[in-house]
Design an enzyme around this catalytic site. Structure first.
Site, short mmCIF file in Angstrom:
data_model
loop_
_atom_site.label_atom_id
_atom_site.label_comp_id
_atom_site.label_asym_id
_atom_site.label_seq_id
_atom_site.Cartn_x
_atom_site.Cartn_y
_atom_site.Cartn_z
N SER A 274 1.01 -1.26 -0.02
CA SER A 274 0.16 0.06 0.08
C SER A 274 0.92 1.11 -0.11
O SER A 274 1.89 1.53 -0.85
CB SER A 274 -1.08 -0.22 1.22
OG SER A 274 -2.03 1.00 1.08
N ASP B 272 -8.90 -3.68 -5.52
CA ASP B 272 -8.67 -4.47 -4.28
C ASP B 272 -9.89 -4.01 -3.28
O ASP B 272 -9.81 -4.30 -2.06
CB ASP B 272 -7.27 -4.46 -3.86
CG ASP B 272 -6.91 -3.07 -3.39
OD1 ASP B 272 -7.72 -1.98 -2.94
OD2 ASP B 272 -5.75 -2.90 -3.36
N HIS C 257 -7.57 -5.39 -0.34
CA HIS C 257 -6.34 -4.65 -0.15
C HIS C 257 -5.48 -5.45 0.97
O HIS C 257 -4.31 -5.55 0.69
CB HIS C 257 -6.78 -3.16 0.22
CG HIS C 257 -5.91 -2.41 0.47
ND1 HIS C 257 -4.89 -1.93 -0.78
CD2 HIS C 257 -5.15 -1.81 1.43
CE1 HIS C 257 -4.06 -0.91 -0.23
NE2 HIS C 257 -4.34 -0.93 1.01
#
Length: 478
Positions: free
Chosen positions: A177, A415, A440
């Protein structure tokens, strides 16, 4: 933007024997919300875990983590002057990014939502990596800008440590991320250091061009890290919102206005208009450039009460200017020669892109109403929680509990947090770029992701290893 296995039934081993010495070291770098944070008393040194925690989460968070941005230093600084926010360095940096609430309550509730790099650490150890020799972690104060000096110095020191501990072997970075944006900023400032110490860089779910739907809504209504029943014990969305408005890292993940999106992301507001005594409804559209005017108006009356004083928290234009410079840096980063780059991005999940407030039949009268649109679900479902955290009185005083509007989203593939279009657009010559059908956070526990990482690292899972367990219980902090 923080799943998976039960840590307490099969904990991460400290090592898988002595085979870690024949592995190029791996450094795991977390994203926003992906590091344990402690509040440390400056005089006494006593530490309390404030992120992530389940028991007394909202109370401790508001007392010790709420912050204000200091434009003179570029740092977000806690409102409590007697404390500082630190990241525990235990377990070679892995403890802070493993299970974000490593407490007995997590075990009791089987709360896998706060497991972060846990499964990946276990997978890598199963492949022969050894903590402190070939496996390291980097957690950091994710409230801060991705290019702030303290974070850059911390990453530099971690790379040097991993390089020396492995006997001078180059490092393979795996970032998740926002951690990918942190690495990009590091390359821009320390390209020579990156070239010296890094061999491969694998990004997972990186918002290279921003995360429009999630970040726009986060600035207006906050962010919910844990869903379902467990969220009732967790930091509330409104409490997170008051932090995020003062976090440069969040502004740095706004949609890149210079990126050629297939469709420009928008914030939409159905707004009531009054002209000469006559009312009408108009749909207002805000793209990545002009949405700033929306943020300014919607947050102009935003404030919190801290220690008996009212603290104004409008949209912070000083942070916006800082973030605009960060975006220019991100757009111009060049990957050093000799670095192999790999990109894993999430697909097959509905991912917020456009955010709409109000409707044609229930328009918004004042934009300041928008930043309170998420209060209703909590007021309706978690009265007990509000009473415990002394929030019910505050919400009632707003006069909005029974007159709020849920935001509506348009979705794209991704995601669930970062659109695939953004995560795929790294701008580099990738050795491989692979979409994986996972969420995610789920990407950090996904078997397909593990297979890709093993292939790119040139290692295999070694079956049948047996070793002692790692520390996962939080015994040194309250």
């Amino acid at each position: 933007m923080l799943g998976g296995c039960c840590c307490f039934q099969g904990r991460c081993p400290d090592s898988a024997g002595d085979g870690g010495s024949d592995r190029d070291p791996v450094l795991l770098i977390s994203g926003i919300g992906g590091s344990i944070l402690h509040s440390k008393k400056k005089k006494l040194g006593f530490q309390t875990r404030v992120w992530v925690r389940i028991l007394l989460a909202d109370l401790e968070f508001k007392k010790k983590v709420w912050s204000l941005y200091n434009p003179k230093t570029g740092y977000t600084e806690s409102l409590d002057d007697s404390t500082e926010i630190v990241v525990p360095p235990d377990d070679y940096g892995l403890y802070a990014i493993d299970i974000l609430d490593p407490s007995f309550l997590t075990k009791l509730l089987h709360l896998t939502e706060v497991y972060h790099f846990h499964d990946m650490i276990a997978m890598l150890i199963g492949c022969g990596y050894k903590k402190g020799t070939s496996l390291f972690g980097y957690g950091y104060d994710f409230r801060q800008s991705n290019r702030i000096e303290k974070l850059m110095d911390g990453l530099k020191a971690k790379l040097e440590t991993a390089y020396e501990a492995s006997g001078g072997r180059k490092i393979n970075i795996i970032s998740h991320s926002m951690g990918g944006l942190l690495v990009l900023c590091f390359i821009s400032q320390h390209c020579d250091v990156f070239s010296k110490y890094v061999n491969k860089w694998i990004t997972i779910a990186c918002p290279f061009q921003g995360a429009p739907g999630c970040i726009n809504d986060s600035l207006l209504t906050g962010l919910q890290f844990v869903e379902g029943f467990e969220s009732y014990f967790f930091v509330s969305r409104w409490t997170m919102h008051q932090l995020l408005v003062e976090c440069p890292s969040v502004y740095e993940m706004l949609a890149n206005p210079g990126f050629k999106w297939k469709k420009q992301p928008e914030v939409q507001v159905w707004r009531k208009q009054s002209n000469d005594g006559e009312s009408s409804v108009k749909l207002e559209l805000y793209d990545p450039t002009n949405c700033i005017t929306l943020f300014e108006e919607a947050l102009k009356n935003n404030e919190l009460n801290y220690d008996g004083e009212t603290v104004a928290l409008p949209f912070n234009n000083s942070i916006l200017r800082w973030a605009a410079t960060t975006r220019k840096i991100l757009d111009n980063v060049q990957l050093p020669e000799g670095i192999s780059f790999y990109n894993i991005f999430g697909t097959s999940f509905d991912t917020p892109f456009d955010v709409c407030y109000g409707s044609e039949t229930s328009p918004v009268e004042e934009l300041s109403e928008v930043c309170h649109t998420m209060i209703l679900p909590y007021a309706a479902c978690t009265i007990v929680k509000f009473c415990l955290s002394n929030m019910l009185t505050f919400y009632s005083s707003l006069g909005l509990i029974f007159a709020l509007i849920q935001p509506q989203y348009s979705y794209v593939d991704g995601d669930g947090t970062v659109p695939a279009e953004s995560a795929e657009a790294d701008g580099f010559e990738a050795a491989e770029r692979v979409g994986v059908a996972a969420s995610h956070r789920g990407l950090l526990q996904d078997e397909r992701v593990f297979q890709l990482i093993q292939k790119w690292l040139g290692v295999n899972q070694e079956v049948g290893r047996h070793s002692k367990t790692s520390r996962v219980m939080d015994v040194c902090t309250s």
